[in-house]
Design a protein around this motif. Structure first.
Motif: not given
Length: 266
Positions: A201-222
């Motif tokens: 659980a701790c590892g998954a939480l830390l990985a999620a926090m890192a992925m939120v920063r690394v993964w490119p979000g959807r670009r809001d062209h509007f």
């Protein structure tokens, strides 16, 4: 489980995760291309100016150009402290007939309901105005369904985060439990299982926090398109002095601790 099958399982899990992320990357690019194509249509079908203000910023930002429209129409007056009232002798003062656009009409109705001088900032607390504003923005969003959905949950990003959480949790479980088969006997089994779940659980939480920063979000062209537009035309047409009054904010009073407030301490 011997060491060889364990390491084989680790490599297999990594390969599956990389393949999944490759698919998610392709889906992200295809979606971004579709979003850019939809945004290109804004050149021939521009959004309502009030809608553009809300998309570029916050929904409450539409109150300011709506007030400017009412001032240009002579439906309201603003004093030196930025407080708005229906104009004296205005046909809207007693029973407002809605202006052409629904947002200035909703703002005017809110000023009449309050029956006291009201600043632009205070309009955000009016429930009926908020309901009218949301109804208008929802109807405008419906004209651009593909672009408006960007403000909803990013499903591809959600999948990317869930995948890394699952992989890290699985690795943690393997590390704690399957790599220590000698502990899987008797009462020690429960403690090992609890430890594996906690570490996973701790590892998954830390990985999620890192992925939120690394993964490119959807670009809001509007939003990008609307932010690049010039200010609302009613704001440009309004006299700068009147606009300064609309934007006037009362300074907060400075509070000083007295001898009584401090419990008698100096």
């Amino acid at each position: 489980m011997s060491q060889h099958p364990l390491w084989a399982a680790v490599f297999e899990a990594a390969a599956v995760a990389l393949a999944c992320y490759a698919v998610l990357g392709v889906l992200w690019r295809l979606r971004d291309r579709s979003d850019r194509s939809a945004a290109a249509l804004l050149a021939t079908a521009p959004p309502d100016p009030y809608h553009a203000v809300a998309v570029a910023g916050r929904a409450e930002d539409v109150h300011r150009p709506a007030v400017a429209r009412l001032l240009l129409d002579g439906s309201v007056e603003v004093d030196e402290r930025g407080r708005l009232v229906p104009a004296a002798g205005s046909p809207h003062q007693e029973a407002p007939s809605a202006p052409v656009h629904p947002l200035p009409a909703a703002v005017l109705a809110a000023l009449v309901r309050r029956s006291r001088p009201t600043s632009t900032a205070e309009l955000s607390g009016d429930r009926e105005l908020r309901a009218a504003r949301e109804a208008f923005l929802t109807a405008e969003d419906a004209k651009y369904p593909h672009l408006a959905e960007v403000r909803d949950h990013d499903r591809i990003a959600d999948l990317a985060v869930l995948l890394v959480m699952a992989v890290v949790a699985w690795y943690s479980f393997q590390l704690v439990v399957l790599s220590r088969p000698d502990t899987l006997r008797g009462i020690v089994l429960m403690g090992t299982f609890v430890l594996a779940v906690a570490v996973g659980a701790c590892g998954a939480l830390l990985a999620a926090m890192a992925m939120v920063r690394v993964w490119p979000g959807r670009r809001d062209h509007f939003r990008t398109h609307c932010a690049a537009l010039p200010p609302h035309p009613d704001l440009l047409a309004l006299d700068p002095e009147l606009l300064a009054r609309v934007d006037h904010r009362e300074p907060r009073p400075v509070e000083y601790d007295t001898w009584v407030d401090s419990g008698g301490a100096f």
